[in-house]
Design a protein around this motif. Structure first.
Motif, PDB file in Angstrom:
ATOM      1  N   ARG A   1       6.189 -12.213  -3.858  1.00  0.00           N
ATOM      2  CA  ARG A   1       7.437 -11.439  -3.772  1.00  0.00           C
ATOM      3  C   ARG A   1       7.424 -10.392  -4.863  1.00  0.00           C
ATOM      4  O   ARG A   1       7.290 -10.704  -6.037  1.00  0.00           O
ATOM      5  CB  ARG A   1       8.663 -12.350  -3.919  1.00  0.00           C
ATOM      6  N   VAL A   2       7.562  -9.151  -4.458  1.00  0.00           N
ATOM      7  CA  VAL A   2       7.579  -8.019  -5.389  1.00  0.00           C
ATOM      8  C   VAL A   2       9.006  -7.492  -5.451  1.00  0.00           C
ATOM      9  O   VAL A   2       9.587  -7.152  -4.413  1.00  0.00           O
ATOM     10  CB  VAL A   2       6.620  -6.906  -4.939  1.00  0.00           C
ATOM     11  N   GLU A   3       9.559  -7.450  -6.659  1.00  0.00           N
ATOM     12  CA  GLU A   3      10.929  -6.954  -6.803  1.00  0.00           C
ATOM     13  C   GLU A   3      11.033  -5.523  -6.295  1.00  0.00           C
ATOM     14  O   GLU A   3      10.158  -4.698  -6.549  1.00  0.00           O
ATOM     15  CB  GLU A   3      11.377  -7.033  -8.267  1.00  0.00           C
ATOM     16  N   GLU A   4      12.118  -5.243  -5.588  1.00  0.00           N
ATOM     17  CA  GLU A   4      12.424  -3.949  -4.982  1.00  0.00           C
ATOM     18  C   GLU A   4      11.628  -3.685  -3.700  1.00  0.00           C
ATOM     19  O   GLU A   4      11.926  -2.739  -2.986  1.00  0.00           O
ATOM     20  CB  GLU A   4      12.192  -2.774  -5.965  1.00  0.00           C
ATOM     21  N   LEU A   5      10.631  -4.522  -3.399  1.00  0.00           N
ATOM     22  CA  LEU A   5       9.861  -4.338  -2.173  1.00  0.00           C
ATOM     23  C   LEU A   5      10.008  -5.506  -1.209  1.00  0.00           C
ATOM     24  O   LEU A   5      10.109  -5.326  -0.005  1.00  0.00           O
ATOM     25  CB  LEU A   5       8.369  -4.140  -2.496  1.00  0.00           C
ATOM     26  N   GLY A   6      10.005  -6.740  -1.759  1.00  0.00           N
ATOM     27  CA  GLY A   6      10.112  -7.917  -0.913  1.00  0.00           C
ATOM     28  C   GLY A   6       8.779  -8.642  -0.818  1.00  0.00           C
ATOM     29  O   GLY A   6       7.861  -8.439  -1.628  1.00  0.00           O
ATOM     30  N   PRO A   7       8.618  -9.530   0.201  1.00  0.00           N
ATOM     31  CA  PRO A   7       7.383 -10.296   0.324  1.00  0.00           C
ATOM     32  C   PRO A   7       6.202  -9.424   0.744  1.00  0.00           C
ATOM     33  O   PRO A   7       6.340  -8.521   1.566  1.00  0.00           O
ATOM     34  CB  PRO A   7       7.701 -11.332   1.415  1.00  0.00           C
ATOM     35  N   LEU A   8       5.042  -9.714   0.125  1.00  0.00           N
ATOM     36  CA  LEU A   8       3.806  -9.005   0.461  1.00  0.00           C
ATOM     37  C   LEU A   8       2.678 -10.021   0.558  1.00  0.00           C
ATOM     38  O   LEU A   8       2.619 -10.981  -0.225  1.00  0.00           O
ATOM     39  CB  LEU A   8       3.440  -7.980  -0.610  1.00  0.00           C
ATOM     40  N   LEU A   9       1.763  -9.824   1.510  1.00  0.00           N
ATOM     41  CA  LEU A   9       0.548 -10.616   1.552  1.00  0.00           C
ATOM     42  C   LEU A   9      -0.269 -10.341   0.296  1.00  0.00           C
ATOM     43  O   LEU A   9      -0.246  -9.233  -0.253  1.00  0.00           O
ATOM     44  CB  LEU A   9      -0.274 -10.277   2.785  1.00  0.00           C
ATOM     45  N   LEU A  10      -1.000 -11.358  -0.169  1.00  0.00           N
ATOM     46  CA  LEU A  10      -1.785 -11.177  -1.383  1.00  0.00           C
ATOM     47  C   LEU A  10      -2.818 -10.056  -1.221  1.00  0.00           C
ATOM     48  O   LEU A  10      -3.111  -9.341  -2.181  1.00  0.00           O
ATOM     49  CB  LEU A  10      -2.492 -12.487  -1.744  1.00  0.00           C
ATOM     50  N   GLU A  11      -3.344  -9.893  -0.011  1.00  0.00           N
ATOM     51  CA  GLU A  11      -4.284  -8.793   0.205  1.00  0.00           C
ATOM     52  C   GLU A  11      -3.599  -7.449  -0.017  1.00  0.00           C
ATOM     53  O   GLU A  11      -4.175  -6.520  -0.587  1.00  0.00           O
ATOM     54  CB  GLU A  11      -4.856  -8.852   1.631  1.00  0.00           C
ATOM     55  N   ARG A  12      -2.359  -7.339   0.441  1.00  0.00           N
ATOM     56  CA  ARG A  12      -1.604  -6.100   0.255  1.00  0.00           C
ATOM     57  C   ARG A  12      -1.267  -5.895  -1.228  1.00  0.00           C
ATOM     58  O   ARG A  12      -1.271  -4.768  -1.732  1.00  0.00           O
ATOM     59  CB  ARG A  12      -0.326  -6.169   1.087  1.00  0.00           C
ATOM     60  N   LEU A  13      -0.988  -6.986  -1.925  1.00  0.00           N
ATOM     61  CA  LEU A  13      -0.696  -6.913  -3.351  1.00  0.00           C
ATOM     62  C   LEU A  13      -1.907  -6.386  -4.116  1.00  0.00           C
ATOM     63  O   LEU A  13      -1.767  -5.583  -5.036  1.00  0.00           O
ATOM     64  CB  LEU A  13      -0.293  -8.286  -3.879  1.00  0.00           C
ATOM     65  N   ALA A  14      -3.107  -6.817  -3.721  1.00  0.00           N
ATOM     66  CA  ALA A  14      -4.314  -6.335  -4.385  1.00  0.00           C
ATOM     67  C   ALA A  14      -4.436  -4.826  -4.248  1.00  0.00           C
ATOM     68  O   ALA A  14      -4.806  -4.128  -5.193  1.00  0.00           O
ATOM     69  CB  ALA A  14      -5.539  -7.029  -3.798  1.00  0.00           C
ATOM     70  N   GLY A  15      -4.086  -4.298  -3.079  1.00  0.00           N
ATOM     71  CA  GLY A  15      -4.123  -2.852  -2.898  1.00  0.00           C
ATOM     72  C   GLY A  15      -3.048  -2.146  -3.690  1.00  0.00           C
ATOM     73  O   GLY A  15      -3.222  -1.012  -4.133  1.00  0.00           O
ATOM     74  N   LEU A  16      -1.929  -2.832  -3.898  1.00  0.00           N
ATOM     75  CA  LEU A  16      -0.811  -2.229  -4.620  1.00  0.00           C
ATOM     76  C   LEU A  16      -1.161  -1.938  -6.068  1.00  0.00           C
ATOM     77  O   LEU A  16      -0.735  -0.936  -6.631  1.00  0.00           O
ATOM     78  CB  LEU A  16       0.400  -3.172  -4.546  1.00  0.00           C
ATOM     79  N   VAL A  17      -1.942  -2.827  -6.679  1.00  0.00           N
ATOM     80  CA  VAL A  17      -2.254  -2.673  -8.101  1.00  0.00           C
ATOM     81  C   VAL A  17      -3.651  -2.108  -8.323  1.00  0.00           C
ATOM     82  O   VAL A  17      -4.103  -2.025  -9.469  1.00  0.00           O
ATOM     83  CB  VAL A  17      -2.114  -4.028  -8.834  1.00  0.00           C
ATOM     84  N   ALA A  18      -4.323  -1.710  -7.250  1.00  0.00           N
ATOM     85  CA  ALA A  18      -5.680  -1.169  -7.402  1.00  0.00           C
ATOM     86  C   ALA A  18      -5.657   0.082  -8.277  1.00  0.00           C
ATOM     87  O   ALA A  18      -4.833   0.973  -8.093  1.00  0.00           O
ATOM     88  CB  ALA A  18      -6.269  -0.838  -6.031  1.00  0.00           C
ATOM     89  N   GLY A  19      -6.543   0.135  -9.248  1.00  0.00           N
ATOM     90  CA  GLY A  19      -6.658   1.296 -10.109  1.00  0.00           C
ATOM     91  C   GLY A  19      -5.633   1.360 -11.214  1.00  0.00           C
ATOM     92  O   GLY A  19      -5.636   2.305 -12.001  1.00  0.00           O
ATOM     93  N   ALA A  20      -4.745   0.362 -11.295  1.00  0.00           N
ATOM     94  CA  ALA A  20      -3.695   0.380 -12.317  1.00  0.00           C
ATOM     95  C   ALA A  20      -4.110  -0.477 -13.511  1.00  0.00           C
ATOM     96  O   ALA A  20      -4.884  -1.427 -13.372  1.00  0.00           O
ATOM     97  CB  ALA A  20      -2.389  -0.135 -11.737  1.00  0.00           C
ATOM     98  N   ASP A  21      -3.615  -0.124 -14.683  1.00  0.00           N
ATOM     99  CA  ASP A  21      -3.792  -0.980 -15.852  1.00  0.00           C
ATOM    100  C   ASP A  21      -2.802  -2.133 -15.745  1.00  0.00           C
ATOM    101  O   ASP A  21      -1.595  -1.916 -15.614  1.00  0.00           O
ATOM    102  CB  ASP A  21      -3.535  -0.188 -17.135  1.00  0.00           C
ATOM    103  N   ILE A  22      -3.303  -3.354 -15.773  1.00  0.00           N
ATOM    104  CA  ILE A  22      -2.474  -4.534 -15.534  1.00  0.00           C
ATOM    105  C   ILE A  22      -2.204  -5.234 -16.856  1.00  0.00           C
ATOM    106  O   ILE A  22      -3.128  -5.547 -17.611  1.00  0.00           O
ATOM    107  CB  ILE A  22      -3.163  -5.498 -14.552  1.00  0.00           C
ATOM    108  N   GLU A  23      -0.929  -5.462 -17.135  1.00  0.00           N
ATOM    109  CA  GLU A  23      -0.533  -6.241 -18.304  1.00  0.00           C
ATOM    110  C   GLU A  23       0.084  -7.541 -17.818  1.00  0.00           C
ATOM    111  O   GLU A  23       1.108  -7.552 -17.134  1.00  0.00           O
ATOM    112  CB  GLU A  23       0.488  -5.482 -19.154  1.00  0.00           C
ATOM    113  N   LEU A  24      -0.547  -8.652 -18.126  1.00  0.00           N
ATOM    114  CA  LEU A  24      -0.073  -9.955 -17.692  1.00  0.00           C
ATOM    115  C   LEU A  24       0.944 -10.499 -18.688  1.00  0.00           C
ATOM    116  O   LEU A  24       0.737 -10.451 -19.904  1.00  0.00           O
ATOM    117  CB  LEU A  24      -1.237 -10.931 -17.553  1.00  0.00           C
ATOM    118  N   LYS A  25       2.049 -10.997 -18.179  1.00  0.00           N
ATOM    119  CA  LYS A  25       3.072 -11.597 -19.015  1.00  0.00           C
ATOM    120  C   LYS A  25       2.915 -13.115 -19.000  1.00  0.00           C
ATOM    121  O   LYS A  25       2.446 -13.687 -18.012  1.00  0.00           O
ATOM    122  CB  LYS A  25       4.466 -11.222 -18.493  1.00  0.00           C
TER     123      LYS A  25
END
Length: 231
Positions: free
Chosen positions: A67-91
């Motif tokens: 579940r992505v805030e402001e977007l709703g549920p996403l498949l994990l495959e779609r989530l991988a595309g969402l963050v592709a190329g981004a700098d990821i900071e894990l909390k």
């Protein structure tokens, strides 16, 4: 001859993108193109994007949905595309069983985050607003001359600004029964029970019984804490 779109055509295209925020996020998280060989031409700066993603442990093994805030549920495959190329900071993982009490009027940021994760949005009766930028109200009004520990997870209700003003200036009352569990009494004497599944009408006698049981349990917990019987 190359025809360029008019300003109105560009505005229409932009409105179309606004209707599909996932496409906008794809645009923002696309890796930067290779540097232009022409000297002196600056590379495009990647904008900073913040995405709050919530995963249940089962999603990694069976469901495959985040579940992505402001977007709703996403498949994990779609989530991988969402963050592709981004700098990821894990909390770090937030333990929602934690409880904090402080002797101050403002709720600490750690409490605000836990309250949001537990409630998701506005807990006013029949409210539908899902957001982070809400007021954090004290169901039991804060008393500057009162005892220590009035502010914390036990006394926090996220409310929209209009709902907060209604609660403050109109004869609404609310009792917090748990981390995401509230009983409201409206100015017309109606009772509403708010929990993680939404707003539910409740019989006045049942509501008062819930409030009494909660008050009794609070008294027992206080006695046990004062006697050192709890960890």
């Amino acid at each position: 001859m190359t025809l360029h779109p008019t300003r109105d055509e560009l505005r229409a295209e932009a409105f179309g993108w606004m209707a599909h925020p996932e496409r906008v996020l794809d645009l923002l998280t696309t890796p930067d193109p290779a540097p232009d060989p022409a000297p002196g031409r600056p590379a495009r700066q990647r904008p900073r994007v913040i995405a709050h993603v919530h995963l249940h442990e089962a999603a990694l093994h069976r469901w495959g949905v985040a579940r992505v805030e402001e977007l709703g549920p996403l498949l994990l495959e779609r989530l991988a595309g969402l963050v592709a190329g981004a700098d990821i900071e894990l909390k770090p993982v937030i333990d929602l069983t934690d409880r904090t009490r402080v002797t101050a009027y403002e709720h600490p940021e750690s409490v605000k985050e836990r309250v949001h994760l537990r409630t998701i949005g506005d807990v006013f009766p029949h409210a539908t607003r899902v957001a982070r930028n809400l007021d954090l109200d004290h169901p039991v009004p804060y008393d500057r001359d009162g005892p220590d520990g009035q502010t914390g997870d036990h006394n926090a209700a996220p409310l929209g600004r209009t709902d907060h003003r209604a609660k403050t200036h109109l004869p609404y009352t609310v009792r917090q029964l748990g981390p995401h569990d509230y009983v409201w009494r409206t100015p017309h004497g109606l009772y509403r029970h708010i929990d993680a599944t939404g707003t539910h009408p409740i019989d006045p006698d049942e509501a008062e019984e819930l409030i009494r049981d909660h008050a009794l349990q609070q008294a027992i917990d206080t006695i046990e804490r004062d006697l050192g019987l709890t960890g």
